[in-house]
Design a protein around this motif. Structure first.
Motif, mmCIF file in Angstrom:
data_model
loop_
_atom_site.group_PDB
_atom_site.id
_atom_site.type_symbol
_atom_site.label_atom_id
_atom_site.label_comp_id
_atom_site.label_asym_id
_atom_site.label_seq_id
_atom_site.Cartn_x
_atom_site.Cartn_y
_atom_site.Cartn_z
ATOM 1 N N VAL A 86 2.859 -3.297 -3.860
ATOM 2 C CA VAL A 86 3.030 -1.885 -3.518
ATOM 3 C C VAL A 86 4.026 -1.750 -2.374
ATOM 4 N N ARG A 87 4.979 -0.865 -2.545
ATOM 5 C CA ARG A 87 5.903 -0.491 -1.459
ATOM 6 C C ARG A 87 5.647 0.986 -1.140
ATOM 7 N N TYR A 88 5.396 1.288 0.118
ATOM 8 C CA TYR A 88 5.039 2.658 0.482
ATOM 9 C C TYR A 88 5.718 3.036 1.799
ATOM 10 N N SER A 89 5.966 4.338 1.967
ATOM 11 C CA SER A 89 6.689 4.788 3.158
ATOM 12 C C SER A 89 5.868 5.724 4.037
ATOM 13 N N ASN A 90 4.665 6.077 3.605
ATOM 14 C CA ASN A 90 3.818 6.962 4.409
ATOM 15 C C ASN A 90 2.440 6.323 4.591
ATOM 16 N N LEU A 91 1.415 6.947 4.066
ATOM 17 C CA LEU A 91 0.062 6.429 4.224
ATOM 18 C C LEU A 91 -0.424 5.780 2.938
ATOM 19 N N PHE A 92 -1.177 4.700 3.078
ATOM 20 C CA PHE A 92 -1.839 4.058 1.946
ATOM 21 C C PHE A 92 -3.339 4.076 2.204
ATOM 22 N N PHE A 93 -4.103 4.506 1.176
ATOM 23 C CA PHE A 93 -5.558 4.549 1.270
ATOM 24 C C PHE A 93 -6.166 3.748 0.121
ATOM 25 N N TYR A 94 -7.248 3.034 0.421
ATOM 26 C CA TYR A 94 -8.072 2.477 -0.653
ATOM 27 C C TYR A 94 -9.508 2.871 -0.383
ATOM 28 N N GLU A 95 -10.199 3.353 -1.430
ATOM 29 C CA GLU A 95 -11.599 3.734 -1.311
ATOM 30 C C GLU A 95 -12.405 3.106 -2.431
ATOM 31 N N PHE A 153 2.001 -5.983 0.117
ATOM 32 C CA PHE A 153 1.999 -4.550 0.408
ATOM 33 C C PHE A 153 3.028 -4.321 1.515
ATOM 34 N N ILE A 154 4.129 -3.655 1.170
ATOM 35 C CA ILE A 154 5.239 -3.497 2.121
ATOM 36 C C ILE A 154 5.355 -2.059 2.580
#
Length: 406
Positions: A156-165, A218-219
């Motif tokens: 996963v590449r993300y630029s804001n918030l990452f959530f896992y629930e 996870f980047i």
């Protein structure tokens, strides 16, 4: 001396004086004419140097475009009078300088080159990204780690918030597992180095800073922009890009059936504009054995789905920053077949909600800055780079405004 003799003398004298004056004017104008000739010659030499420098830019651009990753220098273009210099500014921008020098003139011209490469990551998100439940992600292999037989991988590449629930009371997990490279072979199950294999079993929130639960697959990349790398063209050319796709207007009912019909009629690239409810998603099913990989683009709309479906292709969700104003009213989601399944997941910034499982082999890209993407369910996301039919090589182009764009 008689009168006639004096008249002839006067005429001769006046004529001589006029000739002398004319000669003086001729000498004066000759000096100015000589100056103009010299200026013209200098201008010709200057323009020759200018066009030689521009020709050098064209030569250098072509040589770099051909060599790309194997580029070591301008062996084909540099001469005793022409020198080309390439300076990296960022990972996607280069400055090319062409310098012409000889005994009579010199000229230096600088232009900018854009290099767009496909952004790595099985899932890429510029929106906030929330995963809920049991998520298995087959990451993308990026490069072999020196001295090992294992790879750096990106899940996963993300630029804001990452959530896992977690979902309910069960200890469900998101697990980045081996890539889709002959997964039945035991040796392929550890192709990604252990530092690139994230396993989450507890609630996790990350803004890219000091999160030990997420490993290197996870980047957090605050500035990444997947558009040019995916479409191999700049955002300003979106109207031209859209013309290469089969265009569809989204609907709040049966959108997956309309899209599926377009694929079945022979269109490999479909572009959906507006809100689209995919419902169960069964209309999107494409058998990877009998079908070519597809590209599905959603533009400026909210997307919902509740069923589990496999899609052999790449999905790109694009929202222009001015097309959707937050917060999005919940009434906009009403009327969708998926509403009863997703209603408890809707938030003010929600733009994509999947309450099922969208197993997209060619990658999921959420180019929806400012929004929230939510995926809840048991996703078995087996990334396969071959499931994206768009060109994978780096694209080299002049930066608009730094070259002749007409």
């Amino acid at each position: 001396m008689n009168k006639h003799q004096q008249s002839g003398m006067t005429t001769l004298l006046i004529t001589s004086m006029l000739l002398i004056v004319a000669l003086l004017f001729s000498l004066a104008s000759y000096k100015n004419l000589f100056y103009q000739i010299k200026r013209t010659q200098n201008e010709v030499l200057a323009r020759k140097a200018h066009w030689a420098a521009e020709g050098g830019l064209e030569c250098g651009f072509t040589e770099y475009k051909i060599k790309k990753n194997n580029f070591t220098g301008f062996d084909e273009c540099n001469t005793t009078e022409l020198e080309l210099t390439l300076t990296p500014v960022t990972s996607t921008e280069l400055h090319l300088e062409s310098k012409v020098t000889n005994l009579l003139s010199s000229k230096i011209i600088k232009k900018k080159i854009n290099v767009s490469s496909r952004t790595t990551g099985a899932i890429q998100s510029r929106s906030d990204l929330k995963l809920i439940g049991n998520q298995d992600i087959f990451p993308e292999e990026v490069s072999l780690i020196n001295g090992t037989s294992q790879y750096e991988c990106v899940s996963v590449r993300y630029s804001n918030l990452f959530f896992y629930e977690k979902s309910g009371t069960e200890r469900l997990k998101v697990e980045a597992i081996y890539p889709e490279q002959d997964p039945d072979l035991e040796e392929n199950k550890t192709r990604c180095h252990k530092s690139y294999r994230t396993i989450l079993s507890d609630k996790t929130t990350s803004n890219g800073i000091n999160n030990e639960s997420l490993k290197n697959d996870f980047i957090y990349d605050e500035k990444f922009d997947p558009f040019e790398g995916f479409f191999n063209r700049q955002r300003s050319e979106i109207d031209k890009i859209r013309k290469d796709y089969h265009l569809i207007t989204g609907t709040k009912k049966g959108c997956d059936t309309i899209i599926g019909a377009a694929f079945k009629s022979g269109h490999d690239k479909v572009w959906v504009t507006g809100d689209c409810d995919l419902g169960s998603g069964l209309g999107l099913f494409i058998n990877s054995v009998t079908q070519k990989p597809k590209v599905l683009v959603f533009e400026n709309g909210i997307i919902s789905k509740f069923g589990a479906v496999s899609f052999y292709g790449a999905v790109y969700h694009l929202i222009d920053k001015d097309s959707i104003v937050y917060p999005i009213p919940k009434e906009r989601w009403e009327g969708m077949d998926s509403y009863v399944y997703i209603s408890d997941l809707i938030k003010d910034k929600s733009v994509y909600i999947d309450a099922g499982s969208f197993n997209t082999s060619g990658g999921l890209i959420f180019d929806t800055l400012g929004g929230l993407t939510t995926i809840k369910g048991a996703m078995d996301f087996k990334y396969n780079p071959n499931a994206n039919p768009l060109p994978k090589e780096d694209q080299v182009s002049w930066q608009q405004g730094s070259w002749h764009d007409f």
